[in-house]
Design a protein around this motif. Structure first.
Motif, mmCIF file in Angstrom:
data_model
loop_
_atom_site.group_PDB
_atom_site.id
_atom_site.type_symbol
_atom_site.label_atom_id
_atom_site.label_comp_id
_atom_site.label_asym_id
_atom_site.label_seq_id
_atom_site.Cartn_x
_atom_site.Cartn_y
_atom_site.Cartn_z
ATOM 1 N N SER A 108 -7.619 15.981 -0.350
ATOM 2 C CA SER A 108 -7.585 16.779 -1.576
ATOM 3 C C SER A 108 -6.898 16.085 -2.742
ATOM 4 O O SER A 108 -6.634 16.718 -3.767
ATOM 5 C CB SER A 108 -6.941 18.141 -1.302
ATOM 6 O OG SER A 108 -5.697 18.012 -0.664
ATOM 7 N N PHE A 109 -6.593 14.781 -2.598
ATOM 8 C CA PHE A 109 -6.116 14.018 -3.749
ATOM 9 C C PHE A 109 -6.458 12.542 -3.518
ATOM 10 O O PHE A 109 -6.730 12.133 -2.389
ATOM 11 C CB PHE A 109 -4.613 14.202 -3.989
ATOM 12 C CG PHE A 109 -3.771 14.115 -2.751
ATOM 13 C CD1 PHE A 109 -3.280 12.913 -2.295
ATOM 14 C CD2 PHE A 109 -3.462 15.268 -2.031
ATOM 15 C CE1 PHE A 109 -2.494 12.837 -1.156
ATOM 16 C CE2 PHE A 109 -2.671 15.209 -0.897
ATOM 17 C CZ PHE A 109 -2.197 13.981 -0.455
ATOM 18 N N PRO A 110 -6.498 11.733 -4.580
ATOM 19 C CA PRO A 110 -6.962 10.348 -4.455
ATOM 20 C C PRO A 110 -5.993 9.460 -3.688
ATOM 21 O O PRO A 110 -4.792 9.714 -3.640
ATOM 22 C CB PRO A 110 -7.104 9.877 -5.915
ATOM 23 C CG PRO A 110 -6.881 11.068 -6.769
ATOM 24 C CD PRO A 110 -6.186 12.100 -5.957
ATOM 25 N N LEU A 111 -6.542 8.375 -3.136
ATOM 26 C CA LEU A 111 -5.689 7.414 -2.442
ATOM 27 C C LEU A 111 -4.669 6.787 -3.375
ATOM 28 O O LEU A 111 -3.555 6.450 -2.953
ATOM 29 C CB LEU A 111 -6.553 6.328 -1.799
ATOM 30 C CG LEU A 111 -7.291 6.711 -0.513
ATOM 31 C CD1 LEU A 111 -8.196 5.572 -0.073
ATOM 32 C CD2 LEU A 111 -6.329 7.080 0.599
ATOM 33 N N ASP A 112 -5.033 6.630 -4.642
ATOM 34 C CA ASP A 112 -4.062 6.077 -5.590
ATOM 35 C C ASP A 112 -2.819 6.948 -5.676
ATOM 36 O O ASP A 112 -1.707 6.443 -5.868
ATOM 37 C CB ASP A 112 -4.698 5.951 -6.978
ATOM 38 C CG ASP A 112 -5.642 4.765 -7.079
ATOM 39 O OD1 ASP A 112 -5.610 3.924 -6.164
ATOM 40 O OD2 ASP A 112 -6.405 4.685 -8.058
ATOM 41 N N GLN A 113 -2.995 8.243 -5.523
ATOM 42 C CA GLN A 113 -1.843 9.145 -5.564
ATOM 43 C C GLN A 113 -0.956 8.953 -4.345
ATOM 44 O O GLN A 113 0.268 9.096 -4.421
ATOM 45 C CB GLN A 113 -2.316 10.594 -5.666
ATOM 46 C CG GLN A 113 -1.202 11.585 -5.968
ATOM 47 C CD GLN A 113 -1.735 12.970 -6.268
ATOM 48 O OE1 GLN A 113 -2.900 13.147 -6.620
ATOM 49 N NE2 GLN A 113 -0.887 13.962 -6.113
ATOM 50 N N VAL A 114 -1.572 8.628 -3.213
ATOM 51 C CA VAL A 114 -0.787 8.314 -2.013
ATOM 52 C C VAL A 114 0.105 7.110 -2.295
ATOM 53 O O VAL A 114 1.306 7.106 -1.975
ATOM 54 C CB VAL A 114 -1.707 8.033 -0.811
ATOM 55 C CG1 VAL A 114 -0.892 7.592 0.394
ATOM 56 C CG2 VAL A 114 -2.546 9.248 -0.473
ATOM 57 N N ARG A 115 -0.483 6.089 -2.918
ATOM 58 C CA ARG A 115 0.298 4.897 -3.231
ATOM 59 C C ARG A 115 1.460 5.240 -4.159
ATOM 60 O O ARG A 115 2.584 4.750 -3.975
ATOM 61 C CB ARG A 115 -0.616 3.844 -3.873
ATOM 62 C CG ARG A 115 0.046 2.494 -4.097
ATOM 63 C CD ARG A 115 -0.915 1.493 -4.694
ATOM 64 N NE ARG A 115 -1.943 1.109 -3.736
ATOM 65 C CZ ARG A 115 -3.221 1.480 -3.828
ATOM 66 N NH1 ARG A 115 -3.622 2.258 -4.814
ATOM 67 N NH2 ARG A 115 -4.098 1.074 -2.924
ATOM 68 N N GLN A 116 1.206 6.079 -5.142
ATOM 69 C CA GLN A 116 2.263 6.474 -6.072
ATOM 70 C C GLN A 116 3.370 7.238 -5.364
ATOM 71 O O GLN A 116 4.561 7.039 -5.649
ATOM 72 C CB GLN A 116 1.668 7.320 -7.197
ATOM 73 C CG GLN A 116 0.745 6.558 -8.129
ATOM 74 C CD GLN A 116 -0.031 7.462 -9.070
ATOM 75 O OE1 GLN A 116 0.224 8.667 -9.147
ATOM 76 N NE2 GLN A 116 -0.987 6.891 -9.788
ATOM 77 N N MET A 117 2.990 8.126 -4.420
ATOM 78 C CA MET A 117 4.002 8.885 -3.683
ATOM 79 C C MET A 117 4.852 7.954 -2.823
ATOM 80 O O MET A 117 6.076 8.117 -2.736
ATOM 81 C CB MET A 117 3.323 9.953 -2.823
ATOM 82 C CG MET A 117 2.713 11.092 -3.615
ATOM 83 S SD MET A 117 2.097 12.467 -2.602
ATOM 84 C CE MET A 117 0.756 11.671 -1.707
ATOM 85 N N ILE A 118 4.205 6.984 -2.201
ATOM 86 C CA ILE A 118 4.935 6.039 -1.359
ATOM 87 C C ILE A 118 5.931 5.241 -2.194
ATOM 88 O O ILE A 118 7.069 4.991 -1.778
ATOM 89 C CB ILE A 118 3.956 5.107 -0.632
ATOM 90 C CG1 ILE A 118 3.147 5.894 0.411
ATOM 91 C CG2 ILE A 118 4.692 3.944 0.031
ATOM 92 C CD1 ILE A 118 2.028 5.101 1.047
ATOM 93 N N GLU A 119 5.516 4.858 -3.402
ATOM 94 C CA GLU A 119 6.354 4.020 -4.261
ATOM 95 C C GLU A 119 7.386 4.823 -5.053
ATOM 96 O O GLU A 119 8.246 4.243 -5.713
ATOM 97 C CB GLU A 119 5.461 3.237 -5.230
ATOM 98 C CG GLU A 119 4.561 2.224 -4.523
ATOM 99 C CD GLU A 119 3.541 1.584 -5.449
ATOM 100 O OE1 GLU A 119 3.454 2.029 -6.628
ATOM 101 O OE2 GLU A 119 2.848 0.650 -5.014
#
Length: 259
Positions: free
Chosen positions: A195-206
């Protein structure tokens, strides 16, 4: 042959996995759709005493009494915290953890702790006004969207969800997760992002947010299944295909990819 143990999110029972489990079994694998205490066909066991530890015990007992090994262990939404807790108890039985539109919580954190203050107040009011002070009925559609994207769900699928959803014992959301076994951390992990883009996953991780601590470890990788928060309804065949790929896949290092 792989053993898949499938744990759904709040308000759901094992019934939600029917199309996915059918596909896994057609390919010769074992599938165990879990119904946690107080939910689905086990709704008659609901009580104020049901909490997170109850649900973790449900799953640990299933794995031990069915004598399952090399389990692909999937948790959806709230089910992710159950899977994390159970894997902490029996890591030697698990070959891979799969987090479906969710992520593991760290030790000492409860699901309700992750909600913004306004959302938590809404839930607590619902529990008091509609749930006798100890259970959370599924919110109306106009409010449910605040707890997970409804993208991909048609009227028939929404009707199915609401006709079978059972109130969630609220102790499962307020009891903190307790983790003690570092062997769990070394298990290969797949995050299926819906339900959200992979780029957002990267942002959350960082971002440095402690809730996402460790998601950049080499045990992790991520794949996208673009849809809403309930892919077992909106894209069951595609979800099953991702799981079937795991049966022949060796663990790989951390990476992000789209499906």
């Amino acid at each position: 042959m792989t053993a898949y143990v499938l744990v759904g999110g709040a308000w759901l029972g094992g019934w939600c996995w029917k199309p996915v489990a059918r596909r896994l079994r057609e390919e010769g694998h074992d599938a165990y759709p879990v119904t946690l205490t107080g939910l689905g066909e086990r709704a008659h066991l609901a009580s104020p005493e049901v909490d997170l530890e109850t649900h973790i015990t449900d799953v640990v007992n299933l794995i031990e009494y069915e004598d399952l090994h090399d389990v692909v262990f999937l948790g959806h939404s709230y089910g992710g915290i159950v899977v994390t807790g159970a894997a902490d108890r029996v890591p030697e039985r698990i070959s891979r953890l799969v987090y479906l539109d969710t992520a593991p919580l760290p030790d000492g954190v409860a699901v309700a702790d992750t909600y913004p203050p306004e959302a938590r107040r809404y839930v607590e009011r619902q529990v008091e006004e509609r749930g006798e002070g100890w259970k959370w009925p599924i919110p109306p559609r106009e409010a449910l969207v605040n707890f997970g994207s409804l993208e991909g769900l048609d009227d028939t699928q929404l009707e199915l969800l609401y006709s079978r959803a059972t109130p969630q014992p609220f102790g499962t959301f307020t009891q903190p997760l307790r983790l003690t076994n570092p062997a769990r951390e070394r298990l290969p992990k797949l995050g299926i992002v819906c339900s959200f883009p992979l780029d957002q996953v990267r942002q959350m991780i960082e971002s440095g947010n402690p809730l996402f601590q460790g998601l950049d470890a080499p045990e992790w990788r991520f794949t996208a299944l673009p849809t809403g928060h309930w892919p077992m309804f909106s894209r069951p065949a595609d979800l099953a295909a991702i799981l079937l790929d795991l049966s022949s896949e060796r663990p790989v290092g951390s990476k992000l990819r789209a499906t």
